[in-house]
Motif scaffolding. Sequence first.
Motif, short mmCIF file in Angstrom:
data_model
loop_
_atom_site.label_atom_id
_atom_site.label_comp_id
_atom_site.label_asym_id
_atom_site.label_seq_id
_atom_site.Cartn_x
_atom_site.Cartn_y
_atom_site.Cartn_z
N ARG A 138 0.83 -1.21 0.00
CA ARG A 138 0.00 0.00 0.00
C ARG A 138 0.86 1.25 0.00
O ARG A 138 0.57 2.24 -0.70
N PHE A 141 2.17 1.64 -3.48
CA PHE A 141 1.08 2.03 -4.37
C PHE A 141 0.83 3.54 -4.31
O PHE A 141 0.63 4.19 -5.34
N THR A 142 0.86 4.09 -3.11
CA THR A 142 0.58 5.52 -2.95
C THR A 142 1.85 6.37 -2.93
O THR A 142 1.76 7.60 -2.96
N CYS A 147 1.00 4.73 -8.17
CA CYS A 147 -0.11 4.05 -8.84
C CYS A 147 -1.43 4.81 -8.67
O CYS A 147 -2.28 4.80 -9.55
N ASN A 148 -1.61 5.44 -7.51
CA ASN A 148 -2.87 6.13 -7.25
C ASN A 148 -3.00 7.41 -8.06
O ASN A 148 -4.05 8.06 -8.02
N HIS A 151 -4.96 5.28 -10.81
CA HIS A 151 -5.91 4.22 -10.45
C HIS A 151 -6.63 4.54 -9.14
O HIS A 151 -6.02 5.02 -8.18
N LEU A 152 -7.90 4.21 -9.11
CA LEU A 152 -8.71 4.38 -7.91
C LEU A 152 -8.60 3.15 -7.03
O LEU A 152 -8.67 2.02 -7.52
N ALA A 153 -8.40 3.36 -5.74
CA ALA A 153 -8.38 2.28 -4.75
C ALA A 153 -8.74 2.86 -3.40
O ALA A 153 -8.29 3.95 -3.04
N GLY A 157 -7.75 8.31 -5.45
CA GLY A 157 -6.86 8.09 -6.57
C GLY A 157 -7.42 8.63 -7.87
O GLY A 157 -8.47 9.27 -7.91
N ASP A 163 -10.19 1.11 -12.63
CA ASP A 163 -10.50 1.15 -11.20
C ASP A 163 -10.05 -0.16 -10.57
O ASP A 163 -10.47 -1.24 -10.97
N SER A 165 -10.43 -0.90 -7.30
CA SER A 165 -11.08 -1.01 -5.99
C SER A 165 -11.48 -2.44 -5.65
O SER A 165 -11.61 -2.79 -4.48
#
Length: 276
Positions: A138, A141-142, A147-148, A151-153, A157, A163, A165
């Motif tokens: 995580r 990812f952020t 990645c955010n 991309h939505l998670a 994001g 997406d 999620s």
Amino acid sequence: MKVFKSIAVAAAGFAAAVMFSAAAPVAQQHGYSADQIAEGRKLYDANCGRCHNNDGAGVPGVELFKQIRRATTDDDIAKLVQSGIQGTSMPPHSFSTPQALAVVAFMRSMVGVTPASAAAAGATRSVSATSGDAVRGRAIFTGKGGCNGCHLAERAGGTVGPDLSAAGATRNFGFGPIPPDALALERAIVDPNAEMPPDYRVFQVTLKTGMVVRGALLNQDTFSVQMHDQAKNLRSFQKSELKDHGFLPSAMPSYQGRLTPQEVADVVSYLLTLKG
């Protein structure tokens, strides 16, 4: 011509309509090159493998490389891939006829491959997909991965990319549970062009006048291209008018070498926690 009465076809979002059987083979109309098989493998991985896995047996009761249903020739199979099957969860795919036949070429190459040997081959591609840490993932990812940004998670994001999620959710389309595929997630990170969902594939034509049009490919044949441009307008072009045409590479960069194998594994582990 034998008519097969069993018509349970497994497909979900991204799935293949082709099923082979050594006992009742489909009539093979075409010869296929190594390049066609390689292209078909990429299309299968991106559109079918998420449900059916690399051995064709990811959906309970369906083994794509061992059975045939609803088709008698290669061209029939290609049409099923393109048009889908009305009344089932098998969706249409915006493939050109050469692309659909490339999928057929790949599936031809897989006849006789057992689930065990295919799974073993898939396991050799990665040793990291099941050895990650979701908390570290995580943070990557952020942070480092950024990645955010696209991309939505977890309700945060960007929305430029797919997406994520529910990247780790188990899905069920009426044919039994389909668990998330860690290897497919990893391939999407290190080789994004092999994992592009159809909705995110951008087709571009460049006219001889220099004008460039981008959008979603609907169909192409020997002489013409039909597409929706980015404003959703239906456009048709004669290939004689074009300087070049084709799909653009994924806007997502490959993280091969940008993240260590352990970091990729961590991101995959995080994605598997996202249940939507």
